[in-house]
Design an enzyme around this catalytic site. Structure first.
Site, PDB file in Angstrom:
ATOM      1  N   TYR A 150      10.330  53.116  45.310  1.00 42.17           N
ATOM      2  CA  TYR A 150       9.834  51.398  45.334  1.00 42.17           C
ATOM      3  C   TYR A 150       9.008  52.099  46.611  1.00 42.17           C
ATOM      4  CZ  TYR A 150       9.288  46.681  46.451  1.00 42.17           C
ATOM      5  OH  TYR A 150       8.499  45.691  46.962  1.00 42.17           O
ATOM      6  N   LYS A 154       4.947  51.692  47.109  1.00 41.75           N
ATOM      7  CA  LYS A 154       4.082  50.166  48.474  1.00 41.75           C
ATOM      8  C   LYS A 154       3.416  51.001  49.570  1.00 41.75           C
ATOM      9  CE  LYS A 154       5.348  46.792  45.919  1.00 41.75           C
ATOM     10  NZ  LYS A 154       4.390  45.635  45.791  1.00 41.75           N
TER      11      LYS A 154
HETATM   12  P1  NAD Z   1       9.988  39.175  40.985  1.00 36.72           P
HETATM   13  O1  NAD Z   1      11.177  39.799  40.128  1.00 36.72           O
HETATM   14  O2  NAD Z   1      10.744  37.915  41.439  1.00 36.72           O
HETATM   15  O3  NAD Z   1       9.437  38.366  40.361  1.00 36.72           O
HETATM   16  C1  NAD Z   1       7.775  39.500  39.974  1.00 36.72           C
HETATM   17  C2  NAD Z   1       7.251  39.037  38.795  1.00 36.72           C
HETATM   18  O4  NAD Z   1       6.246  40.147  38.148  1.00 36.72           O
HETATM   19  C3  NAD Z   1       7.848  38.540  37.702  1.00 36.72           C
HETATM   20  O5  NAD Z   1       8.174  37.303  37.110  1.00 36.72           O
HETATM   21  C4  NAD Z   1       7.694  39.241  36.321  1.00 36.72           C
HETATM   22  O6  NAD Z   1       7.815  38.717  35.188  1.00 36.72           O
HETATM   23  C5  NAD Z   1       6.701  40.387  37.013  1.00 36.72           C
HETATM   24  N1  NAD Z   1       6.237  41.834  35.979  1.00 36.72           N
HETATM   25  C6  NAD Z   1       6.926  42.846  36.230  1.00 36.72           C
HETATM   26  N2  NAD Z   1       6.136  43.912  35.530  1.00 36.72           N
HETATM   27  C7  NAD Z   1       5.284  43.216  35.427  1.00 36.72           C
HETATM   28  C8  NAD Z   1       4.017  43.745  34.193  1.00 36.72           C
HETATM   29  N3  NAD Z   1       4.028  44.511  33.885  1.00 36.72           N
HETATM   30  N4  NAD Z   1       2.929  42.783  34.403  1.00 36.72           N
HETATM   31  C9  NAD Z   1       2.543  41.372  34.690  1.00 36.72           C
HETATM   32  N5  NAD Z   1       3.895  40.757  35.526  1.00 36.72           N
HETATM   33  C10 NAD Z   1       4.705  41.417  35.406  1.00 36.72           C
HETATM   34  O7  NAD Z   1      10.013  39.779  42.119  1.00 36.72           O
HETATM   35  P2  NAD Z   1       9.513  39.412  44.137  1.00 36.72           P
HETATM   36  O8  NAD Z   1      10.507  39.517  44.744  1.00 36.72           O
HETATM   37  O9  NAD Z   1       8.221  37.979  43.650  1.00 36.72           O
HETATM   38  O10 NAD Z   1       7.780  40.090  44.747  1.00 36.72           O
HETATM   39  C11 NAD Z   1       6.473  40.176  44.508  1.00 36.72           C
HETATM   40  C12 NAD Z   1       6.128  41.205  44.370  1.00 36.72           C
HETATM   41  O11 NAD Z   1       5.684  41.356  46.351  1.00 36.72           O
HETATM   42  C13 NAD Z   1       6.049  42.607  44.256  1.00 36.72           C
HETATM   43  O12 NAD Z   1       5.410  43.297  43.934  1.00 36.72           O
HETATM   44  C14 NAD Z   1       7.533  42.769  44.849  1.00 36.72           C
HETATM   45  O13 NAD Z   1       7.080  44.239  45.306  1.00 36.72           O
HETATM   46  C15 NAD Z   1       6.942  42.249  46.540  1.00 36.72           C
HETATM   47  N6  NAD Z   1       7.538  42.276  46.954  1.00 36.72           N
HETATM   48  C16 NAD Z   1       8.740  41.773  46.985  1.00 36.72           C
HETATM   49  C17 NAD Z   1      10.261  41.343  48.438  1.00 36.72           C
HETATM   50  C18 NAD Z   1      10.926  40.947  47.882  1.00 36.72           C
HETATM   51  O14 NAD Z   1      12.384  40.980  48.941  1.00 36.72           O
HETATM   52  N7  NAD Z   1      11.399  40.106  46.682  1.00 36.72           N
HETATM   53  C19 NAD Z   1       9.783  42.379  50.226  1.00 36.72           C
HETATM   54  C20 NAD Z   1       8.143  42.748  49.991  1.00 36.72           C
HETATM   55  C21 NAD Z   1       7.628  43.113  48.529  1.00 36.72           C
END
Ligand code: NAD
Length: 254
Positions: A150, A154
């Site tokens: 991951y 990133k």
């Molecule tokens: P989440 O898993 O709750 O939501 C992700 C969404 O993306 C889901 O609705 C899923 O169906 C959709 N998705 C997954 N693969 C897909 C694809 N191939 N095509 C289209 N849609 C797709 O995740 P989140 O926590 O809301 O994270 C959102 C973004 O923020 C991500 O890129 C994640 O890496 C980043 N992020 C999250 C965190 C955290 O702590 N949650 C921290 C840093 C970065």
């Protein structure tokens, strides 16, 4: 905002951070196209946006499929006549020691987290205008144990953001990224569950341990992230490009 609303497309907006960004941009005055791989979730966010008095529709597309991404952007432009802001938010996490990461694991996470961002960038750049915003992470600056694959994706997003900012500046396009910390979403439910397995912890303990390291003393909400993306999507950020900015309550100090 001016009388003619701007148009945003948010990927992975069916839940979590993407949903909060989409709702915030709608409140800011944008009409918002909602992408997710799960149509039902995307549709429910569309309904929430319509209740706010903005226009919206859902596009089911997998961001790791180039054709689907280009068709999605095409649909947005055909419907609204323009695309002003592309938020490449969709992403997945994997929790595994690097020595156990398989070729299949690595291919999958790179396809979604890196190619997904690249395809959205390429499709949105055809507009020759606007703002492109990427989901990066605190894992764009620090490789985390058990989150090696991951973290690698990133870090890649941060590199793409810097290079794209330089290549797309001549078209008047800015490219920036938001780097959330420990956000209470379903992604963290999965991380917590897998970390519990590898670290011999109880459910919720990994999330608590990570949250204990947050300077501001509480886990992040999707809305905390959305407030910053609201700025990146606005004219107030016009002089900013190539940046991957921590919005993490003080986990990492770069
Ligand atoms: P989440 O898993 O709750 O939501 C992700 C969404 O993306 C889901 O609705 C899923 O169906 C959709 N998705 C997954 N693969 C897909 C694809 N191939 N095509 C289209 N849609 C797709 O995740 P989140 O926590 O809301 O994270 C959102 C973004 O923020 C991500 O890129 C994640 O890496 C980043 N992020 C999250 C965190 C955290 O702590 N949650 C921290 C840093 C970065």
């Amino acid at each position: 905002m001016s009388s003619s609303p701007k148009i945003a497309l948010v990927t992975g907006a069916g839940r979590g951070i993407g949903r909060a960004i989409a709702l915030r941009l709608a409140r800011d005055g944008f009409h918002v196209v909602i992408n997710d791989i799960h149509l039902e979730n995307a549709q429910s966010v569309v309904d929430e946006i319509k209740e706010l008095g903005r226009e919206s529709f859902a596009v089911q597309a997998d961001v790791s499929k180039k054709d689907e991404v280009f068709q999605m952007v095409d649909q947005a432009v055909k419907h609204f006549g323009q695309l002003d802001v592309m938020v490449s938010n969709a992403g997945i996490a994997q929790v595994k020691p690097l020595l156990e990461v398989t070729e299949e694991d690595m291919n999958k996470i790179v396809q979604i987290n890196v190619f997904g961002v690249l395809y959205c960038l390429q499709a949105a750049a055809e507009q020759k205008r606007g703002k492109i915003i990427h989901a990066a992470s605190i894992a764009s600056y620090k490789g985390f144990s058990l989150l090696g694959a991951y973290s690698a994706t990133k870090f890649a997003v941060r590199g793409l953001t810097q290079a794209a900012a330089q290549e797309l500046a001549p078209f008047g396009i800015t490219v920036n990224a938001y780097c959330p910390g420990i956000v209470d979403t379903q992604m963290w439910d999965l991380i917590d569950e897998k970390m519990a397995h590898y670290m011999n912890l109880k459910k919720g303990e990994a999330f608590r341990q990570f949250s204990d390291g947050i300077t501001l003393g509480r886990p992040e909400t999707p809305e905390d992230v959305a407030k910053f993306v609201s700025y990146l999507a606005s004219e107030d950020s016009d002089y900013m490009t190539g940046q991957s900015v921590m919005i993490d309550g003080g986990v990492i100090f770069s």
